[in-house]
Scaffold this active site. Structure first.
Site, PDB file in Angstrom:
ATOM      1  CB  CYS A  69      -0.657  -0.125   1.237  1.00  0.00           C
ATOM      2  SG  CYS A  69      -0.407  -0.085   2.697  1.00  0.00           S
ATOM      3  CG  HIS A 386      -4.305   0.724   4.713  1.00  0.00           C
ATOM      4  ND1 HIS A 386      -3.432  -0.506   3.857  1.00  0.00           N
ATOM      5  CD2 HIS A 386      -4.938   1.527   3.819  1.00  0.00           C
ATOM      6  CE1 HIS A 386      -4.605  -0.393   2.478  1.00  0.00           C
ATOM      7  NE2 HIS A 386      -5.591   0.600   3.321  1.00  0.00           N
TER       8      HIS A 386
END
Length: 438
Positions: A69, A386
């Site tokens: 990510c 994230h």
């Protein structure tokens, strides 16, 4: 008709004596029978991918290939820069620079092809080749822990990719832009380095690709963090003292880029736990950023005329009288920024068509920037959590690119990514320069 008479539009119904159940005669002309459309409705799933991209108003997402990510969010932010895409389309050039090694060349080609895939698809794209070339060029992104690829720092990925492109996209031709990435992202700084103990003073010049927003107890807003980031202390040898001494470094911006990248310095090394810790403090940032206060005297003089032109343009939109004075004062800048904010709220574009259509060399920077991308981090550590990209599209709408899932967002949601909890918080902001034709 009522009682044989034609009823007018302004008739008072209470005086007509209409009773319940009474029948009224209606007179008029019949409309033409609606014809069936020559072309039937086209459903989104039946559209070609290229047309569907235009229809949905955003490009494709990127599959997460295992803790990638950090890379996906970096790619989505940089993919939003049309000038960078244009430079990549022209790569490789007939004459390639000797400075570009094979790994840099392959990573640049992979970036070009991935950007092209994103533009042509609505369904998520798997960036396998790009990831392979990134790890070949920068092996730190191939670190394993218990046989699993580790999460990496998005800012490090951003910095390394920009550096690689800055080397490979340099043009040896004088007729073309010799240093496209430097023009798009490069910031020239001029610094006064002073030693309080010896009185020594010198001037230094350097080029960087981002500004740092330092976060401390006193910093509540991006403006304050940038001010801290442009001041630093360093220890070095003093010729007059014959030993090491403390020097104070005060930097000013001497040349601005088309796209201003700002990193929020949220991570630091915690010795006791031997890992990167995260500063969760809330730091607000604006949709419109004026960097005039951080510029050198020389750059401020160069910005005066473009700022006056921009102020006059915004004044005309709001029906204000334009000023003939050539001023870059803070008061006028504040008024101009307020006028622009009002103009944006009313749905007007901050740039006229004449600005967009003007040749590149005839556009002048104003020191005013508009937010176009935010890279956020959710979690407590740089090596976990994230990363997500929030990108403004050409149609003015914001899209949250959460790996392979693009989600439309309201502009109000973008300024709420300022931190203060466990929600997504801004780690990198990218601003686009507001320009005027000269």
């Amino acid at each position: 008709m009522v009682k044989g008479g034609l009823l007018k539009d302004d008739a008072d119904w209470s005086k007509l004596g209409v009773k319940e159940g009474q029948k009224l005669m209606m007179m008029g002309t019949a409309d033409e029978i609606v014809k069936a459309p020559e072309k039937g409705p086209i459903f989104a799933e039946d559209m070609p991918e290229e047309e569907l991209v235009i229809h949905v108003g955003h490009s494709a997402g990127l599959f997460n290939l295992g803790n990638t990510c950090y890379m996906n969010s970096t790619v989505q932010c940089l993919h939003s820069v049309p000038e960078l895409k244009s430079a990549l389309i022209k790569y490789p050039r007939p004459v390639r620079s000797n400075e570009v090694d094979q790994t840099s060349h392959l990573l640049t080609v992979a970036t070009r092809d991935l950007f092209n895939d994103l533009d042509k698809n609505v369904k998520p794209v798997a960036p396998m080749r790009f990831l392979t070339e990134l790890r070949k060029k920068y092996p730190q992104f191939a670190q394993l822990h218990n046989g699993v690829y580790m999460q990496q720092d998005a800012e490090e990925c951003w910095t390394q990719l920009i550096y690689t492109l800055s080397q490979s996209l340099k043009s040896p031709s004088s007729s073309e832009d010799p240093d496209a990435v430097k023009r798009l992202f490069g910031i020239d700084l001029v610094s006064r380095v002073h030693c309080p103990e010896s009185g020594e003073e010198s001037t230094e010049a350097e080029s960087v690709y981002s500004l740092k927003c330092h976060i401390s107890q006193e910093v509540n807003h991006l403006h304050e963090g940038l001010k801290h980031g442009l001041k630093s202390e360093l220890e070095k040898a003093s010729p007059s003292l014959g030993r090491s001494s403390l020097y104070l470094k005060d930097s000013r911006i001497n040349d601005l880029p088309r796209y201003l990248t700002i990193q929020f310095v949220r991570f630091f090394w915690k010795r006791e736990s031997n890992q990167k810790a995260k500063i969760l403090r809330k730091v607000d940032y604006p949709l419109e950023l004026d960097v005039y206060d951080f510029c050198s005297d020389d750059l401020r003089k160069r910005l005066e005329v473009p700022r006056r032109i921009l102020r006059d343009e915004e004044g005309k939109k709001l029906g204000l009288k334009t000023s003939d004075k050539n001023s870059g004062s803070t008061d006028n800048d504040v008024k101009m920024a307020e006028a622009e904010a009002s103009s944006n709220r009313s749905g007007n574009s901050s740039k006229s068509e004449s600005v967009e259509d003007a040749p590149e060399k005839e556009k002048a920077l104003t020191g005013i920037y508009d937010l176009v991308a935010v890279l956020t981090h959710k979690g407590r550590s740089a090596d976990s959590g994230h990363y997500v990209a929030w990108v403004k599209q050409e149609n003015g709408k914001w899209i949250q690119f959460d790996d392979d899932n693009p989600i439309p967002q309201r502009e109000d949601d973008i300024t709420r990514l300022s931190g203060g909890g466990d929600w997504h918080m801004a780690y990198i902001c990218m601003y686009k320069a507001r320009v005027v034709p000269m």
